[in-house]
Design a protein around this motif. Structure first.
Motif, PDB file in Angstrom:
ATOM      1  N   TYR A 176       0.820  -1.218   0.000  1.00 11.70           N
ATOM      2  CA  TYR A 176       0.000   0.000   0.000  1.00 11.70           C
ATOM      3  C   TYR A 176       0.851   1.264   0.000  1.00 11.70           C
ATOM      4  O   TYR A 176       0.319   2.366   0.028  1.00 11.70           O
ATOM      5  CB  TYR A 176      -0.911   0.013   1.241  1.00 11.70           C
ATOM      6  CG  TYR A 176      -1.850  -1.148   1.259  1.00 11.70           C
ATOM      7  CD1 TYR A 176      -2.984  -1.150   0.466  1.00 11.70           C
ATOM      8  CD2 TYR A 176      -1.587  -2.264   2.044  1.00 11.70           C
ATOM      9  CE1 TYR A 176      -3.851  -2.233   0.465  1.00 11.70           C
ATOM     10  CE2 TYR A 176      -2.447  -3.352   2.051  1.00 11.70           C
ATOM     11  CZ  TYR A 176      -3.568  -3.323   1.264  1.00 11.70           C
ATOM     12  OH  TYR A 176      -4.426  -4.401   1.253  1.00 11.70           O
ATOM     13  N   TYR A 177       2.171   1.094   0.004  1.00 14.28           N
ATOM     14  CA  TYR A 177       3.018   2.289   0.083  1.00 14.28           C
ATOM     15  C   TYR A 177       2.818   3.167  -1.158  1.00 14.28           C
ATOM     16  O   TYR A 177       2.834   2.689  -2.287  1.00 14.28           O
ATOM     17  CB  TYR A 177       4.514   1.919   0.201  1.00 14.28           C
ATOM     18  CG  TYR A 177       5.357   3.154  -0.006  1.00 14.28           C
ATOM     19  CD1 TYR A 177       5.367   4.154   0.966  1.00 14.28           C
ATOM     20  CD2 TYR A 177       6.056   3.366  -1.197  1.00 14.28           C
ATOM     21  CE1 TYR A 177       6.058   5.334   0.758  1.00 14.28           C
ATOM     22  CE2 TYR A 177       6.757   4.546  -1.406  1.00 14.28           C
ATOM     23  CZ  TYR A 177       6.759   5.519  -0.418  1.00 14.28           C
ATOM     24  OH  TYR A 177       7.432   6.688  -0.625  1.00 14.28           O
ATOM     25  N   SER A 178       2.616   4.453  -0.940  1.00 14.40           N
ATOM     26  CA  SER A 178       2.545   5.390  -2.061  1.00 14.40           C
ATOM     27  C   SER A 178       2.767   6.811  -1.566  1.00 14.40           C
ATOM     28  O   SER A 178       2.398   7.153  -0.444  1.00 14.40           O
ATOM     29  CB  SER A 178       1.174   5.302  -2.737  1.00 14.40           C
ATOM     30  OG  SER A 178       1.087   6.295  -3.739  1.00 14.40           O
ATOM     31  N   ASP A 181       1.576   9.154  -3.526  1.00 15.98           N
ATOM     32  CA  ASP A 181       0.515   9.830  -4.271  1.00 15.98           C
ATOM     33  C   ASP A 181      -0.665  10.156  -3.334  1.00 15.98           C
ATOM     34  O   ASP A 181      -1.412   9.257  -2.923  1.00 15.98           O
ATOM     35  CB  ASP A 181       0.076   8.907  -5.414  1.00 15.98           C
ATOM     36  CG  ASP A 181      -1.089   9.481  -6.196  1.00 15.98           C
ATOM     37  OD1 ASP A 181      -1.590  10.569  -5.816  1.00 15.98           O
ATOM     38  OD2 ASP A 181      -1.503   8.846  -7.181  1.00 15.98           O
ATOM     39  N   HIS A 182      -0.828  11.452  -3.050  1.00 18.04           N
ATOM     40  CA  HIS A 182      -1.833  11.877  -2.068  1.00 18.04           C
ATOM     41  C   HIS A 182      -3.267  11.595  -2.507  1.00 18.04           C
ATOM     42  O   HIS A 182      -4.182  11.686  -1.710  1.00 18.04           O
ATOM     43  CB  HIS A 182      -1.686  13.385  -1.795  1.00 18.04           C
ATOM     44  CG  HIS A 182      -0.437  13.701  -1.053  1.00 18.04           C
ATOM     45  ND1 HIS A 182      -0.427  14.450   0.094  1.00 18.04           N
ATOM     46  CD2 HIS A 182       0.857  13.357  -1.277  1.00 18.04           C
ATOM     47  CE1 HIS A 182       0.817  14.559   0.536  1.00 18.04           C
ATOM     48  NE2 HIS A 182       1.607  13.908  -0.280  1.00 18.04           N
ATOM     49  N   THR A 183      -3.460  11.307  -3.781  1.00 11.82           N
ATOM     50  CA  THR A 183      -4.836  11.102  -4.240  1.00 11.82           C
ATOM     51  C   THR A 183      -5.295   9.650  -4.033  1.00 11.82           C
ATOM     52  O   THR A 183      -6.457   9.323  -4.240  1.00 11.82           O
ATOM     53  CB  THR A 183      -4.986  11.442  -5.742  1.00 11.82           C
ATOM     54  OG1 THR A 183      -4.153  10.547  -6.482  1.00 11.82           O
ATOM     55  CG2 THR A 183      -4.578  12.875  -6.036  1.00 11.82           C
ATOM     56  N   LYS A 184      -4.379   8.780  -3.657  1.00 15.46           N
ATOM     57  CA  LYS A 184      -4.743   7.364  -3.437  1.00 15.46           C
ATOM     58  C   LYS A 184      -5.750   7.225  -2.286  1.00 15.46           C
ATOM     59  O   LYS A 184      -5.572   7.835  -1.238  1.00 15.46           O
ATOM     60  CB  LYS A 184      -3.488   6.558  -3.085  1.00 15.46           C
ATOM     61  CG  LYS A 184      -2.603   6.237  -4.261  1.00 15.46           C
ATOM     62  CD  LYS A 184      -2.807   4.777  -4.668  1.00 15.46           C
ATOM     63  CE  LYS A 184      -2.326   4.468  -6.051  1.00 15.46           C
ATOM     64  NZ  LYS A 184      -0.895   4.374  -6.177  1.00 15.46           N
ATOM     65  N   PRO A 185      -6.774   6.394  -2.465  1.00 20.25           N
ATOM     66  CA  PRO A 185      -7.791   6.247  -1.401  1.00 20.25           C
ATOM     67  C   PRO A 185      -7.295   5.464  -0.186  1.00 20.25           C
ATOM     68  O   PRO A 185      -7.915   5.512   0.867  1.00 20.25           O
ATOM     69  CB  PRO A 185      -8.917   5.485  -2.092  1.00 20.25           C
ATOM     70  CG  PRO A 185      -8.298   4.835  -3.266  1.00 20.25           C
ATOM     71  CD  PRO A 185      -7.120   5.648  -3.684  1.00 20.25           C
ATOM     72  N   CYS A 186      -6.206   4.762  -0.355  1.00 19.71           N
ATOM     73  CA  CYS A 186      -5.668   4.002   0.776  1.00 19.71           C
ATOM     74  C   CYS A 186      -4.164   3.899   0.569  1.00 19.71           C
ATOM     75  O   CYS A 186      -3.720   3.399  -0.454  1.00 19.71           O
ATOM     76  CB  CYS A 186      -6.299   2.607   0.755  1.00 19.71           C
ATOM     77  SG  CYS A 186      -5.507   1.466   1.892  1.00 19.71           S
ATOM     78  N   ARG A 187      -3.400   4.434   1.489  1.00 22.60           N
ATOM     79  CA  ARG A 187      -1.957   4.351   1.283  1.00 22.60           C
ATOM     80  C   ARG A 187      -1.213   4.321   2.604  1.00 22.60           C
ATOM     81  O   ARG A 187      -1.700   4.815   3.625  1.00 22.60           O
ATOM     82  CB  ARG A 187      -1.453   5.498   0.407  1.00 22.60           C
ATOM     83  CG  ARG A 187      -1.506   6.840   1.060  1.00 22.60           C
ATOM     84  CD  ARG A 187      -1.107   7.917   0.075  1.00 22.60           C
ATOM     85  NE  ARG A 187      -1.064   9.213   0.728  1.00 22.60           N
ATOM     86  CZ  ARG A 187       0.041   9.848   1.083  1.00 22.60           C
ATOM     87  NH1 ARG A 187       1.223   9.329   0.815  1.00 22.60           N
ATOM     88  NH2 ARG A 187      -0.009  11.008   1.693  1.00 22.60           N
ATOM     89  N   ARG A 226      -9.517   6.710   2.931  1.00 20.96           N
ATOM     90  CA  ARG A 226     -10.818   7.377   2.840  1.00 20.96           C
ATOM     91  C   ARG A 226     -11.785   6.421   3.486  1.00 20.96           C
ATOM     92  O   ARG A 226     -11.828   5.238   3.110  1.00 20.96           O
ATOM     93  CB  ARG A 226     -11.209   7.561   1.384  1.00 20.96           C
ATOM     94  CG  ARG A 226     -10.398   8.648   0.773  1.00 20.96           C
ATOM     95  CD  ARG A 226     -10.638   8.805  -0.686  1.00 20.96           C
ATOM     96  NE  ARG A 226      -9.483   9.534  -1.171  1.00 20.96           N
ATOM     97  CZ  ARG A 226      -9.527  10.520  -2.035  1.00 20.96           C
ATOM     98  NH1 ARG A 226     -10.664  10.883  -2.555  1.00 20.96           N
ATOM     99  NH2 ARG A 226      -8.439  11.145  -2.396  1.00 20.96           N
ATOM    100  N   GLN A 241     -11.662  -0.604  -1.126  1.00 22.98           N
ATOM    101  CA  GLN A 241     -10.282  -0.140  -1.318  1.00 22.98           C
ATOM    102  C   GLN A 241      -9.452  -0.296  -0.048  1.00 22.98           C
ATOM    103  O   GLN A 241      -8.267  -0.029  -0.035  1.00 22.98           O
ATOM    104  CB  GLN A 241     -10.291   1.334  -1.719  1.00 22.98           C
ATOM    105  CG  GLN A 241     -11.436   1.631  -2.654  1.00 22.98           C
ATOM    106  CD  GLN A 241     -11.198   2.850  -3.485  1.00 22.98           C
ATOM    107  OE1 GLN A 241     -10.129   3.014  -4.048  1.00 22.98           O
ATOM    108  NE2 GLN A 241     -12.185   3.708  -3.565  1.00 22.98           N
TER     109      GLN A 241
END
Ligand code: AKG
Ligand code: FE2
Length: 349
Positions: free
Chosen positions: A101-103, A105-111, A136, A146
């Protein structure tokens, strides 16, 4: 690539987490005694004849501290502990399971992200002692698929928790609406609190020397309202009259604080107050922050009944929630800089 919770136990704080002197926890005065304690409000009374009194207590504490602790808030203990347990299990899973789940990217619903994985490659490479799962989380039917599928009970427990916390937010906002003297007790419902709710599951592994590090930097939450389960390990501190005060953990209580958007909507009456989390050498600490947000296309500004052109003019102009996000990012979250974007500078007549 590894999270802080997956690295071998540290004997000393690795250099990259050692903060410059002025950013260390002791750099500003911490109130050691308990002469100033954040009020604890029993919400039970709000259901009956005591409603007016509870509203009064919330408003008084809210204006003074921007932070309130609530007990008897209606969220069942097994719902809180159920999610806290499964979230703690998440951080105990094998590294590769979490790093899926690492990212950045701030728009990812789960990170998942971490102070260990942030890198700016410059002299200001400041890292915090925190791993975080950001989700989220509401409305759940849109978000649930998600969420992490492991641990096995994660989705079920989060769904129960998210629904219960959302309901607490709704009831709490009704009390605030009453306290502000609004005719409509559902004033905050819809646009102002109907955006997707975000959740930070913050995990702060034990740190060998808490005086050198910080778990989360001093910041103001940007949204409308934050409902935080801080667990039983202390670490949260809030700014009060220029000094830091500890927010004492109370089992199963929630800490509720106002976001910058609430400060604007109330024309400054309910402040969004700076807070931070320090680390702990003995125990891991986990906090769960649910961030109640306006809808993205909603217009925000001081509510007309909160100002008076002659005696208490509006402090901010209207803006959309997405304009606010841009300003927050441009100002790197600095409270005064963000508010400055929207401030109306009145010239004396
Ligand atoms: O860990 C805490 O107690 C504070 C967390 C927090 O401020 C946040 O997630 O915005
Ligand atoms: Fe926060």
């Amino acid at each position: 690539m590894e999270l802080i919770c997956d690295s071998p136990a540290h004997k000393s704080v690795p250099d990259k987490y050692v903060l410059p002197l002025e950013k260390r926890p002791c750099s500003h005065e911490l109130l050691e005694d308990l002469s100033v304690v954040l009020p604890v409000i029993d919400l039970q009374g709000a259901l009956g004849e005591g409603r007016r009194q509870v509203v009064g207590e919330i408003m008084e504490a809210g204006k003074e501290f921007g932070f309130i602790q609530v007990v008897n808030h209606g969220v069942a203990e097994d719902v809180i502990q159920g999610f806290r347990e499964v979230a703690a299990e998440f951080f105990k899973m094998p590294e590769e399971e979490k790093l899926r789940y690492y990212s950045s990217d701030h728009t990812k619903p789960c990170r998942v992200f971490s102070g260990s994985l942030t890198s700016h490659n410059d002299a200001n490479d400041i890292r915090y002692w925190r791993d975080c799962l950001k989700l989220r989380c509401y409305p759940i039917d849109k978000m649930m698929h998600q969420w992490p599928s492991h641990p096995a009970m994660f989705r079920e427990c989060l769904a129960k928790y998210a629904v219960a916390v959302q309901e607490l937010a709704r009831r709490f906002l009704q009390l605030i609406a009453k306290g502000l003297g609004f005719d409509n007790q559902d004033f905050f419902e819809g646009d102002l609190s109907g955006g997707e709710t975000l959740m930070n599951v913050n995990y702060y592994p034990p740190c060998p020397d808490p005086s050198l590090t910080m778990g989360i930097r001093p910041h103001c939450d940007r949204h409308l309202l934050t409902i935080l389960s801080q667990g039983d390990v202390s670490g949260l501190q809030a700014k009060h009259r220029g000094r830091w005060i500890r927010v004492q953990p109370i089992h199963n209580a929630f800490v509720i604080n106002f976001g910058l958007q609430m400060e604007i909507v109330t024309n400054g009456l309910l402040p969004s107050v700076e807070h931070r989390a320090v680390t702990n050498s003995a125990k891991a600490r986990m906090s769960v922050a649910s961030l109640i947000r306006p809808k993205i296309d909603c217009t925000i500004g001081p509510t007309p009944t909160m100002f008076n052109e002659e005696t208490n003019p509006p402090k901010y102009k209207d803006f959309t929630c997405s304009e606010f996000t841009e300003a927050y990012e441009a100002a790197a979250g600095n409270r005064e800089a963000v508010l400055d974007f929207f401030k109306i500078h009145h010239t004396p007549s």
